[in-house]
Write a protein that holds these residues in place. Structure first.
Motif, mmCIF file in Angstrom:
data_model
loop_
_atom_site.group_PDB
_atom_site.id
_atom_site.type_symbol
_atom_site.label_atom_id
_atom_site.label_comp_id
_atom_site.label_asym_id
_atom_site.label_seq_id
_atom_site.Cartn_x
_atom_site.Cartn_y
_atom_site.Cartn_z
ATOM 1 N N ILE A 44 0.669 -1.170 -0.256
ATOM 2 C CA ILE A 44 0.024 -0.166 0.046
ATOM 3 C C ILE A 44 0.844 1.223 -0.017
ATOM 4 O O ILE A 44 0.565 2.187 -0.806
ATOM 5 N N ALA A 45 1.840 1.388 0.809
ATOM 6 C CA ALA A 45 2.857 2.284 0.747
ATOM 7 C C ALA A 45 3.568 2.665 -0.579
ATOM 8 O O ALA A 45 3.648 3.922 -0.712
ATOM 9 N N LYS A 46 3.820 1.412 -1.049
ATOM 10 C CA LYS A 46 4.399 1.628 -2.460
ATOM 11 C C LYS A 46 3.565 2.130 -3.378
ATOM 12 O O LYS A 46 4.165 2.890 -4.239
ATOM 13 N N ILE A 47 2.370 1.939 -3.422
ATOM 14 C CA ILE A 47 1.323 2.276 -4.372
ATOM 15 C C ILE A 47 0.963 3.715 -4.195
ATOM 16 O O ILE A 47 0.871 4.496 -5.228
ATOM 17 N N LYS A 48 1.143 4.124 -2.849
ATOM 18 C CA LYS A 48 1.055 5.589 -2.557
ATOM 19 C C LYS A 48 1.976 6.296 -3.028
ATOM 20 O O LYS A 48 1.727 7.592 -3.862
ATOM 21 N N ARG A 49 3.295 5.946 -3.352
ATOM 22 C CA ARG A 49 4.424 6.765 -3.693
ATOM 23 C C ARG A 49 4.242 7.055 -5.207
ATOM 24 O O ARG A 49 4.681 7.816 -5.733
ATOM 25 N N PHE A 50 3.383 6.130 -5.622
ATOM 26 C CA PHE A 50 3.270 6.306 -7.400
ATOM 27 C C PHE A 50 2.420 7.591 -7.595
ATOM 28 O O PHE A 50 2.438 7.728 -8.533
ATOM 29 N N GLN A 51 1.791 8.023 -6.640
ATOM 30 C CA GLN A 51 1.120 9.248 -6.780
ATOM 31 C C GLN A 51 2.105 10.572 -7.065
ATOM 32 O O GLN A 51 1.682 11.394 -7.795
ATOM 33 N N LYS A 52 3.317 10.259 -6.674
ATOM 34 C CA LYS A 52 4.322 11.306 -7.240
ATOM 35 C C LYS A 52 5.017 11.124 -8.691
ATOM 36 O O LYS A 52 5.300 10.046 -8.659
ATOM 37 N N PRO A 53 4.614 11.887 -9.618
ATOM 38 C CA PRO A 53 4.897 11.855 -10.810
ATOM 39 C C PRO A 53 6.563 11.357 -11.180
ATOM 40 O O PRO A 53 6.747 10.375 -11.767
ATOM 41 N N THR A 102 7.211 -3.471 9.054
ATOM 42 C CA THR A 102 6.522 -3.497 7.732
ATOM 43 C C THR A 102 5.790 -1.982 7.889
ATOM 44 O O THR A 102 5.240 -1.663 6.850
ATOM 45 N N ASN A 103 5.820 -1.279 8.768
ATOM 46 C CA ASN A 103 5.285 -0.037 8.784
ATOM 47 C C ASN A 103 6.163 1.075 9.834
ATOM 48 O O ASN A 103 6.869 0.682 10.459
ATOM 49 N N LYS A 104 5.746 2.374 9.836
ATOM 50 C CA LYS A 104 6.249 3.051 10.805
ATOM 51 C C LYS A 104 6.249 2.787 12.268
ATOM 52 O O LYS A 104 7.038 3.198 13.000
ATOM 53 N N GLU A 105 4.919 2.293 12.655
ATOM 54 C CA GLU A 105 4.901 1.936 13.939
ATOM 55 C C GLU A 105 5.648 0.813 14.455
ATOM 56 O O GLU A 105 6.362 0.860 15.625
ATOM 57 N N ASP A 106 5.890 -0.024 13.559
ATOM 58 C CA ASP A 106 6.957 -1.273 14.007
ATOM 59 C C ASP A 106 8.539 -0.488 13.780
ATOM 60 O O ASP A 106 9.121 -0.918 14.950
ATOM 61 N N LEU A 107 8.715 0.302 13.186
ATOM 62 C CA LEU A 107 10.326 1.108 13.228
ATOM 63 C C LEU A 107 10.229 1.812 14.422
ATOM 64 O O LEU A 107 11.264 1.844 15.099
ATOM 65 N N MET A 108 9.210 2.510 14.966
ATOM 66 C CA MET A 108 9.253 3.365 16.215
ATOM 67 C C MET A 108 9.467 2.516 17.336
ATOM 68 O O MET A 108 10.238 2.596 18.101
ATOM 69 N N ASP A 109 8.652 1.256 17.397
ATOM 70 C CA ASP A 109 8.807 0.282 18.426
ATOM 71 C C ASP A 109 10.300 -0.399 18.459
ATOM 72 O O ASP A 109 10.972 -0.623 19.556
ATOM 73 N N LEU A 110 10.873 -0.607 17.303
ATOM 74 C CA LEU A 110 12.170 -1.125 17.285
ATOM 75 C C LEU A 110 13.418 -0.060 17.749
ATOM 76 O O LEU A 110 14.176 -0.698 18.368
ATOM 77 N N THR A 111 13.069 0.966 17.585
ATOM 78 C CA THR A 111 14.187 1.804 17.822
ATOM 79 C C THR A 111 14.346 1.922 19.533
ATOM 80 O O THR A 111 15.405 2.542 19.925
ATOM 81 N N LEU A 131 11.065 9.853 -0.813
ATOM 82 C CA LEU A 131 9.728 9.497 -0.850
ATOM 83 C C LEU A 131 9.402 8.210 0.159
ATOM 84 O O LEU A 131 8.287 7.995 0.543
ATOM 85 N N MET A 132 10.315 7.400 0.361
ATOM 86 C CA MET A 132 10.122 6.291 1.066
ATOM 87 C C MET A 132 10.216 6.571 2.612
ATOM 88 O O MET A 132 9.582 5.914 3.415
ATOM 89 N N ASP A 133 10.813 7.597 2.994
ATOM 90 C CA ASP A 133 10.757 8.047 4.413
ATOM 91 C C ASP A 133 11.294 7.073 5.108
ATOM 92 O O ASP A 133 10.674 6.696 6.258
#
Length: 379
Positions: A44-53, A102-111, A131-133
């Motif tokens: 889903i995150a990858k698809i959202k990035r496709f909104q950027k030309p 697989t998402n921002k919440e996972d990453l925040m928890d990992l840190t 754009l991947m953030d």
């Protein structure tokens, strides 16, 4: 134990994997416990990035290249799978990963598990990666120390509409450096900060360190030059053939690295595909000469005291991401004469033997100052 989270590139690219491994190894040798942050972006995150030309155009080009590689050049499909398999074995054996995120919440928890989060290296700050953030470290809280070791932007200029974002996330990082002068200048322009130029992680380790990871699966008894060309420049392959003929050598080449390239066909004597990072190092170490348009192939040519020639990957004016970092590297070791301009003839190649005593002294100083900078991130 002091825990370090490494945010880096782990795709199947020789330079990317080796620099990630080198940074992990350097941190481990300092007595810390490094883990590479294992992040797999959701569909889903990858698809959202496709909104950027810009991103959509960039990705569609990659997808097109993959289609050409897999279908038009279908006879190579099994061979490329063989290469991927050897890569996978190296990664599984030598890289230490965190749990999967697989998402921002996972990453925040990992840190929460890390004392320091270290970004590095390769082209992690390319505008398309913004754009991947992920390489922005925005998921790391302010209270956790953050360091960027030797990141590259992969471009010489940042589009104006991205500059505010760059400034915002770079200013949150406590320690910032770059591996080439264009990166140092961009950081200064974006944030006003004076960032040091440090060596690529692969240069933090010595040749003796790297020799522990060589694999002789691809062992050639005859004298050979090793060709590792990523760009599509037929004249470079032709020059390699003329050089091999002049010095009575065979040509060993790795073909179709990023895409199918017609000029890769037919110019080399041996074209192995069972080559991962360890075999890549072996082929460079045992070559009579290395010809490449790759930054990291140039690095390992220096490490293993090879005669080598580094070409521009792009035609003049059509690209500079590789040229910038190679220029900085060759200037550091005072070997600008090993850079080959597009359209060069055989008699234009320098035949002066490289003085590796001098090169080693320059690399030693560069390595020492870079290691001191890396240590300062943890102090």
């Amino acid at each position: 134990m002091f825990n370090v989270g490494i945010v880096s590139v782990t795709n199947h690219n020789f330079g990317s994997i080796l620099q990630t491994f080198a940074l992990q190894t350097a941190v481990k040798k300092m007595g810390f416990n490094p883990q590479i942050v294992n992040y797999k972006e959701s569909k889903i995150a990858k698809i959202k990035r496709f909104q950027k030309p810009e991103y959509a155009v960039s990705r569609l080009k990659v997808i097109y290249k993959q289609i050409i590689m897999n279908f038009v050049n279908s006879k190579r499909k099994k061979l490329l799978a063989e290469r991927a398999n050897v890569f996978g074995k190296f990664i599984e054996k030598n890289l230490a990963f965190s749990k999967l995120c697989t998402n921002k919440e996972d990453l925040m928890d990992l840190t929460k598990d890390f004392d320091v989060v270290l970004l590095g290296s390769d082209q992690v700050w390319h505008p398309m990666n913004l754009l991947m953030d992920f390489f922005t470290l925005t998921f790391v809280p302010d209270s956790t120390r953050k360091g960027a070791y030797a990141p590259s932007f992969g471009v010489s200029n940042i589009p104006n509409h991205y500059k505010r974002k760059y400034k915002k996330y770079i200013e949150r990082i406590n320690f910032v450096s770059s591996r080439e002068m264009t990166g140092v200048k961009l950081i200064k322009d974006l944030t006003g900060r004076d960032a040091p130029m440090v060596c690529d992680p692969t240069l933090l380790l010595t040749a003796k360190d790297w020799e522990l990871y060589l694999s002789n699966i691809v062992d050639f008894k005859e004298k050979y030059i090793f060709c590792y060309f990523i760009g599509d420049n037929p004249n470079q392959r032709q020059l390699a053939k003329e050089y091999a003929h002049k010095y009575n050598c065979k040509i060993v080449a790795l073909l179709h690295i990023d895409e199918y390239i017609a000029s890769d066909e037919g110019y080399a004597d041996y074209t192995p595909y069972n080559v991962g990072p360890s075999e890549f190092l072996y082929l460079i170490k045992h070559a009579e000469c290395v010809m490449t348009d790759s930054f990291h192939a140039s690095v390992f040519s220096l490490q293993f005291h090879k005669e080598f020639y580094t070409f521009n990957r792009f035609e003049n004016g059509k690209g500079n991401s590789t040229s910038s970092r190679i220029d900085s590297l060759l200037e550091t070791v005072e070997l600008q004469n090993r850079k080959v301009i597009n359209g060069a003839k055989l008699d234009m190649l320098s035949d002066e033997k490289i003085d590796y005593c001098h090169v080693d002294n320059l690399l030693l100083k560069f390595r020492e100052t870079s290691l001191e900078y890396l240590k300062s991130i943890f102090s």
